[in-house]
Design a protein around this motif. Sequence first.
Motif, mmCIF file in Angstrom:
data_model
loop_
_atom_site.group_PDB
_atom_site.id
_atom_site.type_symbol
_atom_site.label_atom_id
_atom_site.label_comp_id
_atom_site.label_asym_id
_atom_site.label_seq_id
_atom_site.Cartn_x
_atom_site.Cartn_y
_atom_site.Cartn_z
ATOM 1 N N GLY A 70 0.792 -1.220 0.000
ATOM 2 C CA GLY A 70 0.000 0.000 0.000
ATOM 3 C C GLY A 70 0.825 1.270 0.000
ATOM 4 N N GLN A 76 -1.739 5.416 -6.854
ATOM 5 C CA GLN A 76 -3.011 4.707 -6.775
ATOM 6 C C GLN A 76 -3.144 4.125 -5.381
ATOM 7 N N LYS A 77 -4.345 4.234 -4.819
ATOM 8 C CA LYS A 77 -4.584 3.674 -3.497
ATOM 9 C C LYS A 77 -4.737 2.173 -3.622
ATOM 10 N N ASN A 135 0.678 5.690 -2.488
ATOM 11 C CA ASN A 135 -0.755 5.882 -2.721
ATOM 12 C C ASN A 135 -1.068 7.156 -3.491
#
Length: 174
Positions: free
Chosen positions: A63, A69-70, A66
Amino acid sequence: MLTLYALTLCVGVAVVSASPFDQRQCPYDSCNQVKEGVLNVHIVPHTHDDVGWLKTVDQYYYGSRNNIQKAGVQYILDSVVKELWEDPKRRFIYVETAFFWKWWNKQKDATQQKVKTLVKEGRLQFIGGAWSMNDEATTHYQSTIDQFTWGLRKLKDTFGQCGIPTVGWQIDPL
């Protein structure tokens, strides 16, 4: 494109074994019982986690980055296993063996046993079975064969017959 979708997988009157849940064996006999004479709609949540589209595999998995992209694939798997374990009526289909394998190798024995139970009961199913979903626009057939062979071998060696996908899956056909 890392997204969690709810997909209408089957629409129609399904023909499903009427055996009690605890006697069912992996995928085909694990669907919830249907009601005769009515339209039975099965909505099955699934993954679509590209292995290295906009970010690296690790960036998607953990993760990070972000701002691009999340995404945090490990959290999808953590929450899916928790929710499936809590409610036997829930189902989930998982596509990318590469991400699953990265997650699987970090789990304690107790979690791995839960996942094996979920797979055996057909509540967690692998779809396609490749290491990643191949992009038919830019791949050679040998690469497709290799990555399906590797992914399917990992699933079968880990989960036996219940880990072998019974459904093909290609969400991004061109």
